[in-house]
Design a protein around this motif. Structure first.
Motif, PDB file in Angstrom:
ATOM      1  N   ASN A  33      27.419 -19.339 -40.956  1.00  0.00           N
ATOM      2  CA  ASN A  33      28.511 -18.882 -41.806  1.00  0.00           C
ATOM      3  C   ASN A  33      28.197 -19.012 -43.295  1.00  0.00           C
ATOM      4  OD1 ASN A  33      31.275 -17.978 -42.166  1.00  0.00           O
ATOM      5  ND2 ASN A  33      31.726 -20.056 -42.857  1.00  0.00           N
ATOM      6  N   ASN A  34      28.644 -18.041 -44.017  1.00  0.00           N
ATOM      7  CA  ASN A  34      28.628 -18.099 -45.483  1.00  0.00           C
ATOM      8  C   ASN A  34      30.064 -18.388 -45.907  1.00  0.00           C
ATOM      9  OD1 ASN A  34      28.393 -17.661 -48.221  1.00  0.00           O
ATOM     10  ND2 ASN A  34      27.475 -15.643 -48.064  1.00  0.00           N
ATOM     11  N   PRO A  35      30.375 -19.594 -46.471  1.00  0.00           N
ATOM     12  CA  PRO A  35      29.462 -20.386 -47.305  1.00  0.00           C
ATOM     13  C   PRO A  35      29.012 -21.736 -46.747  1.00  0.00           C
ATOM     14  CG  PRO A  35      31.724 -20.791 -47.944  1.00  0.00           C
ATOM     15  CD  PRO A  35      31.783 -19.867 -46.787  1.00  0.00           C
ATOM     16  N   ASP A  36      29.422 -22.143 -45.561  1.00  0.00           N
ATOM     17  CA  ASP A  36      29.130 -23.527 -45.168  1.00  0.00           C
ATOM     18  C   ASP A  36      27.970 -23.670 -44.191  1.00  0.00           C
ATOM     19  OD1 ASP A  36      30.294 -22.459 -42.942  1.00  0.00           O
ATOM     20  OD2 ASP A  36      31.931 -23.916 -42.785  1.00  0.00           O
ATOM     21  N   GLY A  37      27.393 -22.574 -43.703  1.00  0.00           N
ATOM     22  CA  GLY A  37      26.229 -22.643 -42.828  1.00  0.00           C
ATOM     23  C   GLY A  37      26.533 -23.005 -41.393  1.00  0.00           C
ATOM     24  N   ALA A  38      27.809 -23.083 -41.022  1.00  0.00           N
ATOM     25  CA  ALA A  38      28.168 -23.468 -39.655  1.00  0.00           C
ATOM     26  C   ALA A  38      27.882 -22.330 -38.680  1.00  0.00           C
ATOM     27  CB  ALA A  38      29.647 -23.842 -39.592  1.00  0.00           C
ATOM     28  N   ILE A  39      27.538 -22.700 -37.443  1.00  0.00           N
ATOM     29  CA  ILE A  39      27.362 -21.714 -36.384  1.00  0.00           C
ATOM     30  C   ILE A  39      28.741 -21.343 -35.846  1.00  0.00           C
ATOM     31  CG2 ILE A  39      26.319 -21.229 -34.149  1.00  0.00           C
ATOM     32  CD1 ILE A  39      24.333 -21.497 -36.454  1.00  0.00           C
ATOM     33  N   ARG A  40      29.043 -20.046 -35.844  1.00  0.00           N
ATOM     34  CA  ARG A  40      30.389 -19.593 -35.505  1.00  0.00           C
ATOM     35  C   ARG A  40      30.392 -18.731 -34.239  1.00  0.00           C
ATOM     36  NH1 ARG A  40      33.811 -19.271 -40.056  1.00  0.00           N
ATOM     37  NH2 ARG A  40      33.862 -21.308 -41.049  1.00  0.00           N
ATOM     38  N   GLU A  41      31.531 -18.747 -33.562  1.00  0.00           N
ATOM     39  CA  GLU A  41      31.824 -17.838 -32.457  1.00  0.00           C
ATOM     40  C   GLU A  41      33.183 -17.194 -32.731  1.00  0.00           C
ATOM     41  OE1 GLU A  41      29.818 -17.083 -30.070  1.00  0.00           O
ATOM     42  OE2 GLU A  41      28.329 -18.696 -30.168  1.00  0.00           O
ATOM     43  N   ALA A  42      33.473 -16.129 -32.039  1.00  0.00           N
ATOM     44  CA  ALA A  42      34.780 -15.483 -32.200  1.00  0.00           C
ATOM     45  C   ALA A  42      35.884 -16.435 -31.705  1.00  0.00           C
ATOM     46  CB  ALA A  42      34.822 -14.179 -31.412  1.00  0.00           C
ATOM     47  N   VAL A  43      37.000 -16.446 -32.427  1.00  0.00           N
ATOM     48  CA  VAL A  43      38.107 -17.344 -32.070  1.00  0.00           C
ATOM     49  C   VAL A  43      39.284 -16.598 -31.467  1.00  0.00           C
ATOM     50  CG1 VAL A  43      37.462 -19.015 -33.835  1.00  0.00           C
ATOM     51  CG2 VAL A  43      39.128 -17.223 -34.373  1.00  0.00           C
ATOM     52  N   LEU A  44      39.339 -15.274 -31.592  1.00  0.00           N
ATOM     53  CA  LEU A  44      40.458 -14.481 -31.092  1.00  0.00           C
ATOM     54  C   LEU A  44      40.094 -13.815 -29.770  1.00  0.00           C
ATOM     55  CD1 LEU A  44      41.681 -12.766 -34.379  1.00  0.00           C
ATOM     56  CD2 LEU A  44      42.514 -14.872 -33.321  1.00  0.00           C
ATOM     57  N   ASP A  45      41.119 -13.595 -28.955  1.00  0.00           N
ATOM     58  CA  ASP A  45      40.925 -12.937 -27.658  1.00  0.00           C
ATOM     59  C   ASP A  45      42.115 -12.014 -27.429  1.00  0.00           C
ATOM     60  OD1 ASP A  45      40.100 -12.176 -25.174  1.00  0.00           O
ATOM     61  OD2 ASP A  45      40.708 -14.033 -24.176  1.00  0.00           O
ATOM     62  N   SER A  46      41.861 -10.727 -27.524  1.00  0.00           N
ATOM     63  CA  SER A  46      42.947  -9.754 -27.405  1.00  0.00           C
ATOM     64  C   SER A  46      43.347  -9.574 -25.943  1.00  0.00           C
ATOM     65  CB  SER A  46      42.503  -8.410 -27.990  1.00  0.00           C
ATOM     66  OG  SER A  46      43.486  -7.424 -27.777  1.00  0.00           O
ATOM     67  N   LYS A  47      44.635  -9.630 -25.678  1.00  0.00           N
ATOM     68  CA  LYS A  47      45.136  -9.442 -24.313  1.00  0.00           C
ATOM     69  C   LYS A  47      45.253  -7.969 -23.956  1.00  0.00           C
ATOM     70  CE  LYS A  47      47.762 -13.784 -24.199  1.00  0.00           C
ATOM     71  NZ  LYS A  47      47.192 -14.275 -25.475  1.00  0.00           N
ATOM     72  N   THR A  48      45.386  -7.133 -24.968  1.00  0.00           N
ATOM     73  CA  THR A  48      45.551  -5.700 -24.721  1.00  0.00           C
ATOM     74  C   THR A  48      44.249  -4.929 -24.895  1.00  0.00           C
ATOM     75  OG1 THR A  48      46.141  -5.295 -27.023  1.00  0.00           O
ATOM     76  CG2 THR A  48      47.939  -5.802 -25.490  1.00  0.00           C
ATOM     77  N   GLY A  49      43.199  -5.599 -25.345  1.00  0.00           N
ATOM     78  CA  GLY A  49      41.935  -4.916 -25.548  1.00  0.00           C
ATOM     79  C   GLY A  49      41.829  -4.203 -26.884  1.00  0.00           C
ATOM     80  N   ASN A  50      42.782  -4.459 -27.777  1.00  0.00           N
ATOM     81  CA  ASN A  50      42.777  -3.806 -29.079  1.00  0.00           C
ATOM     82  C   ASN A  50      42.063  -4.642 -30.152  1.00  0.00           C
ATOM     83  OD1 ASN A  50      44.215  -1.528 -28.225  1.00  0.00           O
ATOM     84  ND2 ASN A  50      46.180  -2.602 -28.469  1.00  0.00           N
ATOM     85  N   GLY A  51      41.481  -5.742 -29.745  1.00  0.00           N
ATOM     86  CA  GLY A  51      40.728  -6.561 -30.691  1.00  0.00           C
ATOM     87  C   GLY A  51      39.242  -6.246 -30.622  1.00  0.00           C
ATOM     88  N   ARG A  52      38.602  -6.098 -31.774  1.00  0.00           N
ATOM     89  CA  ARG A  52      37.164  -5.814 -31.827  1.00  0.00           C
ATOM     90  C   ARG A  52      36.491  -6.861 -32.716  1.00  0.00           C
ATOM     91  NH1 ARG A  52      36.776  -0.524 -29.887  1.00  0.00           N
ATOM     92  NH2 ARG A  52      34.586  -1.059 -29.505  1.00  0.00           N
ATOM     93  N   THR A  53      35.199  -7.066 -32.495  1.00  0.00           N
ATOM     94  CA  THR A  53      34.476  -8.113 -33.222  1.00  0.00           C
ATOM     95  C   THR A  53      33.203  -7.547 -33.830  1.00  0.00           C
ATOM     96  OG1 THR A  53      35.296  -9.768 -31.643  1.00  0.00           O
ATOM     97  CG2 THR A  53      33.462 -10.409 -33.057  1.00  0.00           C
ATOM     98  N   VAL A  54      32.931  -7.951 -35.058  1.00  0.00           N
ATOM     99  CA  VAL A  54      31.692  -7.604 -35.758  1.00  0.00           C
ATOM    100  C   VAL A  54      30.973  -8.906 -36.093  1.00  0.00           C
ATOM    101  CG1 VAL A  54      30.657  -6.529 -37.783  1.00  0.00           C
ATOM    102  CG2 VAL A  54      32.697  -5.508 -36.734  1.00  0.00           C
ATOM    103  N   HIS A  55      29.726  -9.029 -35.700  1.00  0.00           N
ATOM    104  CA  HIS A  55      28.958 -10.248 -35.960  1.00  0.00           C
ATOM    105  C   HIS A  55      27.995 -10.017 -37.138  1.00  0.00           C
ATOM    106  CE1 HIS A  55      30.479 -11.521 -32.044  1.00  0.00           C
ATOM    107  NE2 HIS A  55      30.061 -12.744 -32.336  1.00  0.00           N
TER     108      HIS A  55
END
Length: 451
Positions: free
Chosen positions: A282-304
């Motif tokens: 992560n910018n700015p703290d350098g932490a390793i991140r994963e997605a935190v949201l989970d769409s129930k309807t399938g309308n959520g998208r993720t960009v890494h």
């Protein structure tokens, strides 16, 4: 005028005698009659002669031919003196076997040198003085310059004037302006490092990863035709876990698009329709991140955003295989000025929409920059792939290795930074973490490149 007339008759007599038939031994000898006449003539006093009249000698006037010879010699001497003076005060002309090189060629060479100097790229950095201030607003990866200076011509590319003139690179590719060599070197490098899957993915190129981030928002936002007609609902929310990269909200809302809008911290978001940005490390703290949201309807998208997922910054713990992954040469190799980023996109329809955004935005991406980026990535891969000419039998030196150099630099800088922060007692830094790196095959500490 008596002397002048005598002299003229004498000269005429000589040529007449030479042309006569009774001359004996010498055609140029004067006749005895003319010589006698010449002896009878009495010279006048020098006081009565006009100042412009010919000089005299003992026994009679100087013949005109002698005067002419004297004047010619005097003129030649004067001319020679002028030439010597000009040579002494001016640089001489140079000659060589291939032809004449004049002062104009020296001037042309000087102009070429001056032009080359004026075309040299600027560093953009002022001189460091005792009053200099550290700018914490943004980074500039010039620490890699030392490495690239040592690689010689391994990353150099020459582009002829006729090359890269067309808009098109490969019309059969989804990303029709992507240079095939850059496509090949991107896939090769990811296979060497093992940080991202490339099989089954489309490679897209952008003017830095920021353009590709905007392209991803455009491609993932729903119902473009309805939005264009003004009948669309609310813009889709764009979120990221805090602390997030400062440019995310700025870029998202820059054009005040009706397709998407910045909605802040993903941890505080309560909706089901969203685009989540995951920056890891992560910018700015350098932490390793994963997605935190989970769409129930399938309308959520993720960009890494994996700009910093390279061995000099963090251990490579797995081969990422997300739907959309963004990378850039500015963070991987340090070539921020080349302005090249790439995306690995799994879905063909999304890849087409992202390509359309870049087409509408900049009508493609500079081929010159793509060719340079391909050469740079190839040089990095060459450092870690054993090629036939690098066997022990040939005893060929191992090419420079970018990630080894980068890790040494990052360890050195973080050590100095931690020592300075500990001595100050004012600031604090994240705790150091480590993990086993599948690329280096050793346990390595995380050394973020964004602090």
């Amino acid at each position: 005028m008596a002397a002048l007339r005598v002299g003229t008759r004498a000269v005429e007599g000589r040529f007449q005698a030479s042309n006569g038939g009774g001359g004996g031994g010498g055609g140029m000898a004067p006749s005895s009659r003319l010589v006698a006449a010449h002896r009878e003539a009495k010279p006048r006093s020098s006081h009565s002669a006009a100042p412009w009249k010919l000089p005299r000698r003992r026994g009679g006037a100087m013949p005109l031919w002698r005067v002419a010879v004297f004047a010619s010699v005097a003129l030649n001497v004067a001319t020679l003196a002028l030439l010597l003076h000009h040579y002494a005060t001016s640089p001489p002309h140079h000659y060589h076997d291939a032809g004449l090189t004049t002062r104009s060629s020296d001037a042309a060479a000087h102009r070429r040198a001056r032009t080359a100097s004026s075309m040299a790229p600027s560093t953009g950095k002022p001189a460091v003085t005792t009053d200099s201030v550290i700018n914490l607003d943004h980074g500039d990866p010039t620490m890699f310059e030392e490495f690239w200076r040592e690689t010689g011509d391994a990353a150099e590319v020459v582009i002829p004037g006729w090359q890269t003139m067309s808009y098109f690179s490969d019309v059969t590719n989804v990303c029709w302006f992507l240079e095939p060599e850059l496509d090949r070197q991107v896939r090769r490098l990811h296979r060497v490092v093992g940080n991202a899957a490339v099989d089954g993915y489309h490679v897209l190129v952008g003017t830095g990863s920021t353009q590709l981030f905007m392209a991803a928002l455009y491609a993932l936002a729903p119902d473009h035709s309805a939005a264009a007609a003004g009948d669309a609902g609310e813009p889709i929310s764009v979120v990221s876990t805090a602390p997030y990269y400062s440019s995310y909200p700025a870029v998202t809302d820059f054009l005040r698009s009706g397709l998407f809008r910045w909605a802040g911290d993903a941890d505080a978001f309560g909706g089901d329709s969203y685009i989540e940005l995951v920056c890891s490390p992560n910018n700015p703290d350098g932490a390793i991140r994963e997605a935190v949201l989970d769409s129930k309807t399938g309308n959520g998208r993720t960009v890494h955003d994996l700009a910093y997922y390279w061995p000099q910054y963090t251990p490579i713990t797995k081969r990422a295989a997300h739907d959309i992954m963004l990378f850039t040469v500015s963070k991987s190799t340090g070539h921020a000025g080349t302005r090249i980023g790439w995306a690995l996109v799994k879905d063909r329809a999304i890849a087409r929409k992202m390509t359309k955004f870049v087409e509408l935005n900049t009508i493609g991406v500079s081929k010159d920059s793509q060719m340079r980026a391909a050469k740079v990535l190839a040089a990095v891969s060459d450092g870690y792939e054993r090629r036939p000419e690098q066997t022990k039998e040939t005893k060929t030196a191992t090419p420079p290795r970018l990630f080894d150099f980068g890790r040494r630099k990052m360890v050195e800088r973080w050590s100095m930074l931690r020592a300075a922060v500990a001595a100050s007692g004012i600031f604090s830094l994240p705790e150091e973490t480590s993990g086993f790196c599948n690329f280096t095959k050793v346990t390595a500490a995380t050394n973020p490149g964004m602090i």
